[in-house]
Write an enzyme that holds these catalytic residues in place. Structure first.
Site, PDB file in Angstrom:
ATOM      1  N   ARG A 207     -16.795   1.302  -5.463  1.00 43.25           N
ATOM      2  CA  ARG A 207     -15.636   2.134  -5.099  1.00 43.25           C
ATOM      3  C   ARG A 207     -15.865   3.560  -5.581  1.00 43.25           C
ATOM      4  O   ARG A 207     -15.311   3.971  -6.595  1.00 43.25           O
ATOM      5  CB  ARG A 207     -14.363   1.604  -5.756  1.00 43.25           C
ATOM      6  CG  ARG A 207     -14.091   0.162  -5.586  1.00 43.25           C
ATOM      7  CD  ARG A 207     -13.547  -0.189  -4.278  1.00 43.25           C
ATOM      8  NE  ARG A 207     -12.274   0.427  -3.979  1.00 43.25           N
ATOM      9  CZ  ARG A 207     -11.543   0.056  -2.941  1.00 43.25           C
ATOM     10  NH1 ARG A 207     -11.977  -0.881  -2.146  1.00 43.25           N
ATOM     11  NH2 ARG A 207     -10.394   0.643  -2.694  1.00 43.25           N
TER      12      ARG A 207
ATOM     13  N   ASN B  41       0.808  -1.225   0.000  1.00 40.90           N
ATOM     14  CA  ASN B  41       0.000   0.000   0.000  1.00 40.90           C
ATOM     15  C   ASN B  41       0.839   1.272   0.000  1.00 40.90           C
ATOM     16  O   ASN B  41       0.307   2.360  -0.179  1.00 40.90           O
ATOM     17  CB  ASN B  41      -0.978  -0.004   1.187  1.00 40.90           C
ATOM     18  CG  ASN B  41      -2.058  -1.063   1.007  1.00 40.90           C
ATOM     19  OD1 ASN B  41      -2.267  -1.554  -0.104  1.00 40.90           O
ATOM     20  ND2 ASN B  41      -2.710  -1.440   2.080  1.00 40.90           N
TER      21      ASN B  41
ATOM     22  N   ARG C 245      -1.565 -10.572  -5.614  1.00 44.78           N
ATOM     23  CA  ARG C 245      -1.571  -9.102  -5.703  1.00 44.78           C
ATOM     24  C   ARG C 245      -0.835  -8.471  -4.518  1.00 44.78           C
ATOM     25  O   ARG C 245      -0.361  -7.347  -4.623  1.00 44.78           O
ATOM     26  CB  ARG C 245      -3.012  -8.577  -5.702  1.00 44.78           C
ATOM     27  CG  ARG C 245      -3.758  -8.747  -7.011  1.00 44.78           C
ATOM     28  CD  ARG C 245      -5.124  -8.091  -6.945  1.00 44.78           C
ATOM     29  NE  ARG C 245      -5.024  -6.863  -6.184  1.00 44.78           N
ATOM     30  CZ  ARG C 245      -5.849  -6.501  -5.193  1.00 44.78           C
ATOM     31  NH1 ARG C 245      -6.859  -7.258  -4.859  1.00 44.78           N
ATOM     32  NH2 ARG C 245      -5.673  -5.365  -4.552  1.00 44.78           N
TER      33      ARG C 245
END
Ligand code: UD1
Length: 419
Positions: free
Chosen positions: A121, A23, A400
């Protein structure tokens, strides 16, 4: 299609060095676009999302090369402003390239990231903030065309309705080269925001207040390249700690960010595990049986309990003594992993944003499908403490975010292979 085959029941023991944060890597790679030079990133994790970010960089004209865990991004030339829908859809975080492209070229054409495995989202807060910064935005049929009215975005006072991580990142990326001062009120305080700002400061940006709710950025005409080390992944830390806690073992995590992992550690400690920390190490030892967590586990923006650690802790608590209750406050659809855990024998009831987890004596192996990145990691944890063999498919979700997770598990003595 690759799968993981896991035979459970072994106790896990050993030492692991944590990967660099996913992140952080993605917004930092987007930020490298702003630098008109060469950036060298150390501890860049080898993940499919990182490679998707490098394809976006290549598509706008940058050169991106990897050697082991080092990424070198040369952004001297940025000669395209459009990012194809195909590239945008490869990963959810692609939307942060919007702020970075605006910061570098004053314009960009991207597409909406669309719904994802965690539910809708929306990006309304991102768009409203950029409009306040003098960016003209036209949306049609899923495409978003942005153009700074004066050729360069301008500083603005922005108050976010919610401390959104993505919106905070987009505003920072656009503001560091904007004309004038930008103030973000109710900014996200996640450690990865501080890492992004640390990188940008190394490139010459003027940012103050990251890690707090009010961030002040003075725009600079140009940024330069730098060498930077990406922070350790606190969610991978939460995953391996939950895994070893559930499998009754002992773990030393090195290259850990102890302070940033504290909101997770303070909850995990309530399961009865012994946890000791030093500057950059976390040590955990778990007894023969975990205890349920007595207080409700509410996912919240940092420094609350991280939504990304909800699924992995749930898998561990599925075999604890007593009942634990989760409350998911960030995403609408973040309990999709529960179906697989139930198939493996867990007793979990989902009622809206609440999940009630009654610990069972044993789980059993089953064939399940990863629903999303952290949900998939939760299935690995459940499989490792279940009786018998499990097969986990759709592991592209897991790739991922976890670097060679099967090798890490084998290093700890677990039986896990990729086929
Ligand atoms: C979120 C998490 C982050 C995590 C990441 C990946 C929080 C606060 N954020 O970041 O820790 O690492 O997912 O799992 O925990 N929203 C809007 N409009 C917007 C933007 C967001 O309504 O313009 C809503 C979202 O629908 C969501 C919430 O705000 O319910 C949090 O979103 P945000 O922090 O922006 O999500 P991510 O940046 O993906």
């Amino acid at each position: 299609m690759q799968k993981f085959i896991i035979t459970g029941g072994k106790s896990l023991r050993g030492e692991l060095a944590l990967q660099g944060s996913k992140n952080s890597s993605l917004p930092i790679m987007a930020a490298a676009l702003l630098c008109c030079g060469e950036c060298t990133l150390h501890c860049c994790p080898k993940l499919t999302d990182v490679y998707a970010a490098s394809r976006i960089l290549n598509c706008v004209g940058c050169r991106c090369t990897f050697s082991d865990n080092m990424a070198v991004i040369d952004s001297q030339v940025v000669d395209r402003t459009q990012i194809s829908e195909e590239l945008m859809r490869e990963m959810r975080s692609s939307i942060i390239f919007m702020g970075a492209m605006l910061g570098r070229t004053g314009e960009c054409a991207v597409s909406v990231p669309g719904g994802c495995e965690l539910g809708p989202r929306p990006i309304d807060m991102h768009l409203a903030a950029l409009k306040k910064m003098g960016v003209d935005i036209t949306e049609s049929g899923g495409s978003i065309v942005c153009k700074a009215v004066c050729g360069r975005a301008k500083g603005a006072k922005i108050s976010l309705a919610f401390p959104s991580v993505g919106a905070t990142e987009n505003v920072i990326l656009c503001a560091v080269t904007a004309d004038g001062e930008t103030v973000i009120n109710n900014a996200a305080r996640e450690p990865e925001i501080c890492d992004l700002c640390g990188f940008l400061r190394s490139c010459g940006a003027d940012i103050k207040g990251d890690g707090e709710s009010r961030i002040v950025i003075k725009g600079k005409k140009q940024l330069h390249g730098c060498e930077y080390t990406i922070m350790p992944d606190r969610i991978a830390a939460a995953t391996y700690l939950s895994m070893v806690a559930a499998a009754h073992g002992e773990l030393i995590l090195t290259n850990a960010c102890v302070l940033e992992t504290e909101p997770f550690l303070s909850v995990l400690e309530q399961t009865g595990c012994s946890i000791y920390t030093s500057e950059n190490k976390i040590y955990l030892r778990s007894g023969p049986r975990l205890r349920a967590v007595r207080e409700r586990i509410r996912t919240m923006p940092h420094p609350g309990f991280p939504t990304d650690a909800q699924a992995v802790l749930m898998a561990a608590l599925a075999v604890a003594d007593g009942t634990s209750i989760f409350e998911e406050n960030i995403f609408d659809c973040r309990y999709r992993h529960t179906e697989a855990l139930i198939k493996m024998g867990a007793d979990i009831q989902v009622l809206g944003k609440v999940a009630v987890v009654k610990g069972v004596e044993r789980l059993h192996g089953a064939n399940v499908q990863a629903t999303d990145l952290r949900g998939g990691a939760a299935m690995i944890i459940a499989a490792l403490c279940a009786d018998g063999t499990s097969e986990i498919s759709r592991i592209c979700h897991i790739d991922r975010g976890y670097e060679k997770i099967e090798e890490a598990v084998r290093l700890l003595g677990g039986d896990m292979r990729r086929v």
